[in-house]
Design an enzyme around this catalytic site. Structure first.
Site, mmCIF file in Angstrom:
data_model
loop_
_atom_site.group_PDB
_atom_site.id
_atom_site.type_symbol
_atom_site.label_atom_id
_atom_site.label_comp_id
_atom_site.label_asym_id
_atom_site.label_seq_id
_atom_site.Cartn_x
_atom_site.Cartn_y
_atom_site.Cartn_z
ATOM 1 N N TYR A 126 22.525 -2.792 128.209
ATOM 2 C CA TYR A 126 23.404 -3.888 127.825
ATOM 3 C C TYR A 126 22.903 -5.187 128.464
ATOM 4 C CZ TYR A 126 26.729 -0.121 126.679
ATOM 5 O OH TYR A 126 27.335 1.001 126.177
ATOM 6 N N LEU B 222 38.974 0.843 119.509
ATOM 7 C CA LEU B 222 39.596 -0.113 118.580
ATOM 8 C C LEU B 222 38.679 -0.400 117.395
ATOM 9 C CD1 LEU B 222 41.182 -2.606 121.139
ATOM 10 C CD2 LEU B 222 42.219 -0.616 120.035
ATOM 11 N N ARG C 222 35.521 -1.260 117.173
ATOM 12 C CA ARG C 222 34.765 -2.512 117.367
ATOM 13 C C ARG C 222 35.619 -3.740 117.037
ATOM 14 N NH1 ARG C 222 31.679 1.528 115.934
ATOM 15 N NH2 ARG C 222 29.810 1.958 117.156
ATOM 16 N N GLY C 223 36.896 -3.619 117.368
ATOM 17 C CA GLY C 223 37.814 -4.723 117.154
ATOM 18 C C GLY C 223 38.558 -4.690 115.839
ATOM 19 N N PHE C 224 38.068 -3.901 114.883
ATOM 20 C CA PHE C 224 38.684 -3.893 113.552
ATOM 21 C C PHE C 224 40.138 -3.432 113.616
ATOM 22 C CE2 PHE C 224 36.588 -3.756 109.121
ATOM 23 C CZ PHE C 224 37.682 -4.374 108.539
ATOM 24 N N GLY D 230 43.513 -5.641 114.249
ATOM 25 C CA GLY D 230 44.198 -6.459 113.247
ATOM 26 C C GLY D 230 43.854 -7.929 113.347
#
Length: 326
Positions: A54, A203, A205-207, A210
Site C-alpha cells: 500500500y 462496504l 469499496r464504498g458502494f 449509499g
C-alpha cells in the site's frame, strides 16, 4: 468497544483498514489520516490493517508514525507477497522463503516495531509450495518477529495444507452483503479449523455506503473507475441493489454503512471486519454499527432483497481475479 479474538489476541470487533490513507482511493492527506488513526484509538479500536504494497511502503510508515506512542496497546496486521516495480506496477507475487524473511524485516523497519501481531501472505504464490512459504513464516514466529500467521484470498485446499505446517490464526478475504463467495466452502472450513475471518471491503469499496451515486464523483486516480462493478450498466444495476438496502436502513433509522457492517457482525463472533476510511466522520459512523442488533427477520429480508450473487460484475479486473482462491 466490544472485542473478538484472533488467536490469543483480543481485538476490537471492527478494525481499521488503512490502505486508502496512502493509495487507491483518490488523494491522500497525512494530517487527516493521522487524526483518523488517533480518533480510532479514542473510540476503542485496537486492530489496524496495512500491507507493504500500500503506497509502496508508505502506508506502513504512516501507521508506524501514527501509532508509535501506543504500540503496546494495539495490534497491527500487515501483509507481504506483492512485488512492484519503480513505477508501482505489480510484477509478481513472491512467496519464497527468502522473500518472506526480507519482506518481514522491511515491514518491521517501516512500522517502527520489533514484532507484527498478524502477518498475512497477501496472495498465494503458485510457484512456491504453500508449505515452504508458511514454513518461513513459522520461523518468524519462533524468532518473535511475528505473533500470528494469516492468509489472504486462499483456497480451501491451500488453507488445509498451510494449517498442517503451523496454525493459521486468520483468513483475510473480501466478504460483504454483495460478496458472499466464501459462504459455500471457505467460511465453514475456517470455522472447522478455528480461524478468525477478517473481511476486507465490508462496504463494497464504498458502494454499500449509499454515498456513491456516480463514478464521476471519483478523482482520476481512484482505482474503482476501472473495477467491473463500477462500470457502465453494472454500476446502474448495482446502484439499484444499494437503493434497496438504503430503504431497509432508513426504516431502521441507521445508515446503509451501519446496516452492512451490522449484517456482517451478526453473522458470527469469528468475523472481524476492517472497513477502511481516512475520514473521522466515516470512522465514527462505522464504529456505531457495533451496537446495532439486527433482528432475524431483517437479515432474512436482506437475503431476499440482495440474494447471493446479486451484485453484477467481478470484484476485480481479470488479472487480479486470477490471484484469488489459489
Amino acid at each position: 468497544m466490544k472485542f473478538r479474538t484472533i488467536g490469543d489476541l483480543n481485538v476490537s470487533s471492527l478494525g481499521l483498514g488503512c490502505m486508502g490513507m496512502s493509495e487507491y482511493y483518490g488523494n491522500q492527506n497525512e494530517k487527516e489520516s493521522i487524526a483518523t488513526l488517533h480518533r480510532a484509538l479514542q473510540l476503542g479500536v485496537n486492530f489496524f490493517d496495512t500491507a507493504d504494497q500500500y503506497g509502496m511502503g508508505e502506508n506502513e510508515e504512516l501507521v508506524g508514525r501514527g501509532l508509535k506512542s501506543t504500540r503496546k496497546n494495539i495490534h497491527i496486521a500487515t501483509k507481504f507477497g506483492f512485488v512492484r516495480d519503480g513505477d508501482g506496477k505489480i510484477i509478481e507475487i513472491n512467496g519464497s522463503p527468502e522473500y518472506v524473511k526480507m519482506a518481514c524485516e522491511a515491514s518491521l523497519r517501516r512500522l517502527n516495531t520489533d514484532y507484527i501481531d498478524v502477518y498475512y501472505l497477501h496472495r498465494v504464490d503458485t510457484r512456491v509450495p504453500i508449505e515452504e512459504t508458511v514454513g518461513a513464516m513459522k520461523e518468524l514466529v519462533v524468532e518473535g518477529k511475528v505473533r500470528h500467521i494469516g492468509l489472504s484470498e486462499a483456497s480451501a485446499e491451500t488453507i488445509r495444507r498451510a494449517q498442517k505446517v503451523h496454525p493459521i490464526a486468520a483468513l483475510q478475504t473480501e466478504y460483504s452483503i454483495w460478496s458472499r463467495d466464501i459462504e459455500e466452502e471457505i467460511l465453514p472450513l475456517c470455522r472447522d479449523l478455528n480461524l478468525a475471518i477478517v473481511p476486507y471491503s465490508p462496504l463494497g469499496r464504498g458502494f454499500l455506503s449509499g454515498k456513491i451515486k456516480s463514478v464521476d464523483n471519483f478523482v482520476e486516480n481512484d482505482y474503482r473507475r476501472n473495477t467491473p462493478r463500477f462500470q457502465g450498466e453494472n454500476f446502474n444495476q448495482n446502484l439499484t441493489l444499494v437503493q434497496s438496502l438504503e430503504e431497509i436502513a432508513n426504516e431502521l433509522s441507521i445508515s446503509p454503512s451501519q446496516l452492512a457492517l451490522a449484517w456482517l457482525l451478526s453473522n458470527g463472533e469469528d468475523l472481524i471486519p476492517i472497513p477502511g476510511t481516512k475520514r473521522i466522520s466515516y470512522l465514527e459512523e462505522n464504529i456505531a454499527a457495533i451496537d446495532i442488533d439486527l433482528p432475524k427477520d431483517v437479515k432474512d429480508f436482506i437475503d431476499k432483497t440482495v440474494p447471493v450473487g446479486a451484485a453484477v460484475g467481478d470484484r476485480y479486473s481479470l488479472p487480479s481475479m486470477k490471484l484469488l482462491n489459489r
